[in-house]
Design an enzyme around this catalytic site. Structure first.
Site, short mmCIF file in Angstrom:
data_model
loop_
_atom_site.label_atom_id
_atom_site.label_comp_id
_atom_site.label_asym_id
_atom_site.label_seq_id
_atom_site.Cartn_x
_atom_site.Cartn_y
_atom_site.Cartn_z
N ASP A 183 3.78 -29.16 24.41
CA ASP A 183 4.26 -28.54 23.16
C ASP A 183 4.75 -29.64 22.24
O ASP A 183 5.86 -29.59 21.72
CB ASP A 183 5.38 -27.55 23.48
CG ASP A 183 5.71 -26.63 22.30
OD1 ASP A 183 4.81 -26.38 21.47
OD2 ASP A 183 6.86 -26.16 22.21
N ASN A 235 9.96 -31.38 18.74
CA ASN A 235 10.26 -31.85 20.09
C ASN A 235 10.23 -33.36 20.21
O ASN A 235 10.14 -33.91 21.32
CB ASN A 235 9.29 -31.22 21.10
CG ASN A 235 9.67 -29.80 21.43
OD1 ASN A 235 10.83 -29.41 21.35
ND2 ASN A 235 8.69 -29.00 21.82
N ASP A 271 12.28 -31.64 25.71
CA ASP A 271 11.84 -30.27 26.01
C ASP A 271 10.42 -30.23 26.58
O ASP A 271 9.46 -29.86 25.90
CB ASP A 271 11.95 -29.39 24.78
CG ASP A 271 11.85 -27.90 25.14
OD1 ASP A 271 11.76 -27.59 26.36
OD2 ASP A 271 11.86 -27.06 24.23
#
Length: 315
Positions: A188, A193, A205
């Site tokens: 992701d 992030n 994350d």
């Protein structure tokens, strides 16, 4: 919540700040000795303990190679902790700002670290974590939305038709790409992030970490029109290939992966709808306008997947 943290021997000073996270419950806390921690309480039923520990081990391996990630802290030689039926992990708080992705130098820097992340990711394989693939992100998402009656009746046939066409186009893109390597990814890797400091990026994350093609961690960093995206891709790959060769066949998957993400996103909201935070955060979900926009979005993706893939604009 403080009781769970203090069970590890951290003496909290009472300050607490809830951080923006829909999937898990994440808090910033302060200790009596002025250390700052981020504590993640995992959503029940999403990942098994084994899957969470695989992610922890991956980030610890990355940190061991001096790659700037934020791994979980170990207490009594454990990174995943249980307290009164809740599972949680503790991380050191790291500051930073959003990366300036419109700068080629920033993208090259990001590419170098992604190449290093993927070199480590390719050295092992996930056993408990699923792969990012057509079945889990595409077919399963379509089935969940159709079977759950989330679609307005007047748009049901139109959405099903365009979703099926989109999945066919995704399958064709995968066929054009061929048998590309799957490796452990961030999964992701968007700008939210990545935290940037004067020393460069650090990646946070890894909760969505899965096995998948390398391009998954690159395409979300591209933006703007085609000319801009081609320049950005070239900058990323210049940095990336300093540490790891990139398989150009994976460029066929950029729009396919974007399409799978769009389908998965709608299904993700629907799956979480019983969580009180979701109707508040996504009040437009389920409206006729929402699904009209999704139909248009998928039609645009079908057209893009029929075009030649994005190529880097080498200087």
């Amino acid at each position: 919540m403080f009781s769970a943290i203090e069970s590890l021997g951290i003496a909290c000073d009472g300050r607490l700040h809830q951080l923006n996270s829909f999937e898990n419950r994440v808090y910033q806390v302060w200790s009596e000795d002025s250390e700052q921690y981020v504590v993640k309480f995992y959503r029940p039923g999403r990942w098994s303990d084994a899957a969470i520990l695989e992610e922890h081990l991956f980030t610890l391996d990355l940190a061991g190679d001096e790659i700037p990630v934020v791994p979980p802290l170990s207490f009594s030689e454990r990174t995943l902790h249980h307290f009164e039926g809740h599972r949680f992990a503790v991380f050191m708080k790291r500051g930073g700002r959003a990366p300036e992705l419109d700068r080629e130098g920033t993208l090259e820097w990001m590419g170098r670290f992604l190449g290093r992340i993927h070199a480590v990711g390719a050295a092992g394989i996930y056993q408990a974590r699923p792969a990012l693939d057509i079945q889990s992100f595409g077919v399963a998402s379509r089935r969940f939305l159709v079977d759950g009656s989330w679609l307005p009746e007047e748009l049901r046939s139109a959405w099903i038709s365009v979703a099926d066409q989109a999945l066919d186009a995704v399958g064709s893109a995968y066929q054009r790409a061929g048998d590309v390597q799957l490796l452990r990814l961030h999964g992701d890797c968007h700008a939210g992030n990545v935290l940037w400091t004067d020393d460069g990026p650090h990646f946070v994350d890894f909760d969505d970490s899965r096995s998948g093609p390398a391009i998954q961690d690159l395409w979300m960093l591209l933006s703007g029109d085609e000319a801009d995206a081609r320049k950005q891709l070239a900058a990323l790959l210049r940095g990336y290939e300093t540490f790891r060769e990139f398989d150009d066949r994976e460029l066929h998957l950029i729009e396919a992966l974007r399409t799978l993400r769009l389908l998965h996103y709608s299904a993700w909201i629907a799956r979480r709808w019983q969580d009180p935070a979701f109707p508040v955060a996504f009040p437009w979900f389920g409206t006729v306008r929402y699904w009209q926009d999704r139909i248009l979005e998928l039609r645009e993706q079908i057209a893009k997947m029929q075009e030649s893939p994005l190529r880097p604009a080498w200087a």
